[in-house]
Design a protein around this motif. Structure first.
Motif, short mmCIF file in Angstrom:
data_model
loop_
_atom_site.label_atom_id
_atom_site.label_comp_id
_atom_site.label_asym_id
_atom_site.label_seq_id
_atom_site.Cartn_x
_atom_site.Cartn_y
_atom_site.Cartn_z
N ALA A 1 118.79 102.97 70.20
CA ALA A 1 118.49 102.11 68.81
C ALA A 1 118.43 101.07 69.16
O ALA A 1 119.89 99.93 69.36
CB ALA A 1 118.86 102.09 67.80
N TYR A 2 117.69 100.33 68.87
CA TYR A 2 116.82 98.54 69.40
C TYR A 2 117.25 97.58 68.21
O TYR A 2 116.80 97.04 68.25
CB TYR A 2 116.09 98.26 70.51
N SER A 3 118.64 97.86 67.97
CA SER A 3 118.83 96.94 66.95
C SER A 3 121.15 97.03 66.97
O SER A 3 121.49 98.16 67.34
CB SER A 3 118.43 97.65 66.09
N SER A 4 121.47 96.09 66.15
CA SER A 4 122.83 96.54 66.06
C SER A 4 123.06 95.68 64.81
O SER A 4 122.55 94.74 64.01
CB SER A 4 124.14 95.84 66.92
N PRO A 5 123.85 96.12 63.80
CA PRO A 5 124.43 97.80 63.95
C PRO A 5 124.15 98.96 63.56
O PRO A 5 122.88 98.45 62.46
CB PRO A 5 126.09 97.10 63.06
#
Length: 244
Positions: free
Chosen positions: A61-65
């Motif tokens: 998943a190109y995201s955080s958190p």
């Protein structure tokens, strides 16, 4: 090929447990001997927040958190589970259903399983994975395991990993310090956002589980990943688990 710095780091992590005395289903499930007779049905529910969602050396998943939740029922060495992975800053959402069989076989422990994953806004809407693992506890605190996973959605992709884990009691029955090191290789392997990844994967991490009560556990984890996509990425997370 690993650089000289990475090679030295990897050797230190791998050899250190022996010098001092020594993400999971889908190839990451910890294989251990469990008493399945009392009670005959048990399970757990967990909630986790991680800075990155990493699988087989790739970020899924190109995201955080990312928020992870898991519900699992266990009986007669079988586990049936439902997990969700939701990135809080984009539309990535993954739902997994898995079936696992884990049991002791002499001095070894074996694990076999299947995972069906459905993903929103992903190159592959669904993935079908089969996995297996074998582990051997040794020298009181240590376990070495060989895990393999096969993605059979379109073409067959594989990920294989050799991982060594240590469990040092800090406070008996309360706090553990558990470093681990894994070295693996993916061949045409697909995850939520990556299709057909090939290359080596090395990871070094630490788990620190705290037993809060008979039913509750809190765990902190930090890990460094070296792969073609994630060359030295550090991710971290915290998980709370209720066992019943």
């Amino acid at each position: 090929m690993m650089s000289a710095k990475r090679s030295i780091l990897f050797c230190l992590w791998f050899v250190a447990p022996f010098l001092v005395g020594s993400s999971v289903y889908g190839g990451d499930k910890e294989i251990q001997t469990q008493d399945k007779t009392d009670p005959w049905l048990s399970g757990d529910a967990s909630m986790e927040m991680v800075s990155r969602y990493v699988q087989a050396g790739n970020e899924s998943a190109y995201s955080s958190p990312v928020f992870n939740s898991n519900f699992e029922l266990e009986a007669f060495y079988f586990s049936l589970g439902l997990a969700e992975h939701i990135a809080l800053q984009n539309a990535y959402k993954e739902t997994d259903v898995y079936l696992d069989y884990t049991r002791p076989l002499g001095p070894l422990n074996i694990s076999l399983g299947y995972v069906y994953a459905y993903m929103v806004n992903s190159p592959n809407k669904s993935l079908h994975d089969f996995y297996g693992g074998i582990s051997l506890p040794f020298a009181k605190y240590y376990t070495v395991a060989l895990n393999g996973e096969a993605d059979v959605t379109q073409t067959v992709g594989t990920f294989t990993e050799l991982i060594t884990t240590a469990k040092y009691p800090v406070i008996k029955d309360k706090i553990l310090f558990s470093p681990y090191v894994g070295v693996g290789y993916s061949y045409g392997f697909s995850t939520g956002t990556t299709v057909g990844a090939t290359g080596s994967v090395e990871r070094f991490g630490i788990n620190t589980p705290f037993t809060l009560s008979k039913n509750w556990e809190l765990n902190f984890q930090v890990e460094t990943v070296f792969s073609q996509q994630l060359n030295g990425l550090v991710w971290y997370g915290a998980r709370v688990t209720y066992n019943f």
